[in-house]
Write a protein that holds these residues in place. Structure first.
Motif, PDB file in Angstrom:
ATOM      1  N   GLN A  52       0.818  -1.218   0.000  1.00  0.00           N
ATOM      2  CA  GLN A  52       0.000   0.000   0.000  1.00  0.00           C
ATOM      3  C   GLN A  52       0.852   1.268   0.000  1.00  0.00           C
ATOM      4  O   GLN A  52       0.372   2.347  -0.370  1.00  0.00           O
ATOM      5  CB  GLN A  52      -0.947  -0.004   1.208  1.00  0.00           C
ATOM      6  CG  GLN A  52      -2.080  -1.013   1.061  1.00  0.00           C
ATOM      7  CD  GLN A  52      -2.964  -1.072   2.281  1.00  0.00           C
ATOM      8  OE1 GLN A  52      -2.489  -1.329   3.404  1.00  0.00           O
ATOM      9  NE2 GLN A  52      -4.248  -0.826   2.103  1.00  0.00           N
ATOM     10  N   GLN A  55       1.003   3.628  -3.042  1.00  0.00           N
ATOM     11  CA  GLN A  55       0.005   4.666  -3.283  1.00  0.00           C
ATOM     12  C   GLN A  55       0.391   6.005  -2.668  1.00  0.00           C
ATOM     13  O   GLN A  55      -0.281   7.014  -2.905  1.00  0.00           O
ATOM     14  CB  GLN A  55      -1.349   4.227  -2.728  1.00  0.00           C
ATOM     15  CG  GLN A  55      -1.916   2.979  -3.410  1.00  0.00           C
ATOM     16  CD  GLN A  55      -3.243   2.556  -2.834  1.00  0.00           C
ATOM     17  OE1 GLN A  55      -3.332   2.164  -1.667  1.00  0.00           O
ATOM     18  NE2 GLN A  55      -4.289   2.638  -3.632  1.00  0.00           N
ATOM     19  N   GLU A  56       1.466   6.008  -1.886  1.00  0.00           N
ATOM     20  CA  GLU A  56       1.891   7.244  -1.220  1.00  0.00           C
ATOM     21  C   GLU A  56       2.751   8.093  -2.161  1.00  0.00           C
ATOM     22  O   GLU A  56       3.665   7.565  -2.805  1.00  0.00           O
ATOM     23  CB  GLU A  56       2.689   6.923   0.043  1.00  0.00           C
ATOM     24  CG  GLU A  56       1.916   6.152   1.099  1.00  0.00           C
ATOM     25  CD  GLU A  56       0.824   6.989   1.745  1.00  0.00           C
ATOM     26  OE1 GLU A  56       0.803   8.224   1.538  1.00  0.00           O
ATOM     27  OE2 GLU A  56      -0.005   6.412   2.470  1.00  0.00           O
ATOM     28  N   TYR A 107      -8.887  -6.148  -3.994  1.00  0.00           N
ATOM     29  CA  TYR A 107      -8.233  -4.830  -3.878  1.00  0.00           C
ATOM     30  C   TYR A 107      -6.770  -4.918  -4.271  1.00  0.00           C
ATOM     31  O   TYR A 107      -6.247  -4.068  -5.002  1.00  0.00           O
ATOM     32  CB  TYR A 107      -8.379  -4.331  -2.444  1.00  0.00           C
ATOM     33  CG  TYR A 107      -7.429  -3.229  -2.047  1.00  0.00           C
ATOM     34  CD1 TYR A 107      -7.522  -1.960  -2.600  1.00  0.00           C
ATOM     35  CD2 TYR A 107      -6.433  -3.476  -1.093  1.00  0.00           C
ATOM     36  CE1 TYR A 107      -6.642  -0.955  -2.223  1.00  0.00           C
ATOM     37  CE2 TYR A 107      -5.552  -2.483  -0.711  1.00  0.00           C
ATOM     38  CZ  TYR A 107      -5.658  -1.226  -1.278  1.00  0.00           C
ATOM     39  OH  TYR A 107      -4.781  -0.237  -0.912  1.00  0.00           O
ATOM     40  N   THR A 111      -6.083  -2.980  -7.695  1.00  0.00           N
ATOM     41  CA  THR A 111      -5.568  -1.639  -7.398  1.00  0.00           C
ATOM     42  C   THR A 111      -4.048  -1.616  -7.249  1.00  0.00           C
ATOM     43  O   THR A 111      -3.367  -0.787  -7.864  1.00  0.00           O
ATOM     44  CB  THR A 111      -6.215  -1.090  -6.113  1.00  0.00           C
ATOM     45  OG1 THR A 111      -7.636  -1.061  -6.285  1.00  0.00           O
ATOM     46  CG2 THR A 111      -5.702   0.312  -5.808  1.00  0.00           C
ATOM     47  N   LEU A 112      -3.497  -2.515  -6.440  1.00  0.00           N
ATOM     48  CA  LEU A 112      -2.069  -2.445  -6.133  1.00  0.00           C
ATOM     49  C   LEU A 112      -1.193  -3.113  -7.188  1.00  0.00           C
ATOM     50  O   LEU A 112      -0.120  -2.604  -7.509  1.00  0.00           O
ATOM     51  CB  LEU A 112      -1.802  -3.069  -4.761  1.00  0.00           C
ATOM     52  CG  LEU A 112      -2.492  -2.390  -3.573  1.00  0.00           C
ATOM     53  CD1 LEU A 112      -2.140  -3.110  -2.277  1.00  0.00           C
ATOM     54  CD2 LEU A 112      -2.107  -0.915  -3.483  1.00  0.00           C
ATOM     55  N   ILE A 115      -0.150  -0.926 -10.109  1.00  0.00           N
ATOM     56  CA  ILE A 115       0.894   0.037  -9.711  1.00  0.00           C
ATOM     57  C   ILE A 115       2.231  -0.674  -9.620  1.00  0.00           C
ATOM     58  O   ILE A 115       3.264  -0.168 -10.065  1.00  0.00           O
ATOM     59  CB  ILE A 115       0.541   0.701  -8.367  1.00  0.00           C
ATOM     60  CG1 ILE A 115      -0.803   1.417  -8.441  1.00  0.00           C
ATOM     61  CG2 ILE A 115       1.639   1.691  -7.962  1.00  0.00           C
ATOM     62  CD1 ILE A 115      -1.279   1.964  -7.102  1.00  0.00           C
TER      63      ILE A 115
END
Length: 273
Positions: A52, A55-56, A107, A111-112, A115
């Motif tokens: 996660q 996402q930063e 998720y 989503t990840l 990336i």
């Protein structure tokens, strides 16, 4: 005003230890940047939480071999061949966390993972004073170098722009144990560490910085932290090795998370809280 840049060693799910480290170096999420040498996942307690971080806006990462194995599993062995698809499932690789996910699985994959696929194999980062540093997971050594040849061949800062064209060249990758594409040297290579351990190349040719080659912050090979009886961090031909076994913190006082600040040359080690 420009903030500070830091580089962190292999996380392997050690999100709590990273949070302690960021507090310890007074990391400012609004101004500073954190670069990771990869291997965010597996073995530790919170692989999903480490993913996660992608996402930063302050977090920048190169791909590690464990992320590559995970993607290979999800892609049915596209990268390493169908027979290798289950390599990630080997107990030693610590992938059990993925199969314990229930609601988070969608998720992660929707989503990840997209990336994660965009993360580069290496980065070159300019510093405010005109210098620069590089980030890679394992090592940046030319395809012509092999342990035991008795000589070293490296790029310099001026020739690293040629690196993308080398990706599909074949080379024996020490640590990978086979002839494979050169991109895997960036992810799996241990030729310098093995050369040092086995005396294949004189120490004075390996240790320290190489003229014309800026610091290359890397991980992949677990080495002791300060007090472990060896130089910390070990520097081999401009490669600054930062993996000190974060996921093993608490089992051994010389295992923990190493953080570097390229501009000042500072290093910090964070063991179990």
């Amino acid at each position: 005003m420009t903030g500070r840049d830091f580089v962190v060693g292999d996380l392997h799910g050690s999100l709590r230890l990273l949070e302690i480290a960021l507090e310890g170096v007074h990391f400012d999420r609004g101004r500073d940047r954190l670069f990771s040498v990869g291997d965010l996942v597996d073995r530790g307690q919170n692989s999903l939480g480490c993913l996660q971080l992608l996402q930063e806006p302050w977090f920048h990462c190169v791909r590690g071999n464990h992320e590559d194995l995970m993607l290979d599993f999800l892609d049915d062995g596209h990268q390493y061949g169908s027979g290798s698809r289950h390599a990630w499932l080997d107990q030693a690789n610590g992938s059990g966390w993925y199969f314990e996910l229930w609601h988070e699985r969608a998720y992660l994959e929707e989503t990840l993972v997209p990336i994660l696929r965009r993360q580069p194999l290496f980065l070159t980062v300019p510093l405010p004073d005109g210098r620069q540093f590089h980030v890679v997971h394992a090592e940046i050594v030319t395809a012509g170098y092999d342990m035991g040849e008795g000589h070293l061949a490296f790029w310099t800062d001026d020739t690293l722009s040629e690196l993308p064209g080398e990706m599909e060249r074949t080379a024996f990758v020490s640590g990978y144990g086979d002839v494979t594409t050169f991109r895997n040297r960036l992810l799996w290579g241990r030729s310098q560490v093995l050369s040092l351990n086995y005396g294949a190349v004189p120490e004075d040719e390996l240790l320290g910085m190489r003229p014309g080659l800026s610091p290359i912050y890397c991980g992949h090979t677990i080495l002791p932290g300060p007090g472990g009886g060896t130089s910390w961090p070990l520097v081999l031909q401009s490669h600054v090795l930062l993996d000190t076994g974060a996921y093993q913190a608490g089992r051994d006082q010389n295992r923990g998370l190493t953080v570097a600040e390229p501009l000042t040359g500072g290093f910090w080690f964070f063991g179990a809280p």
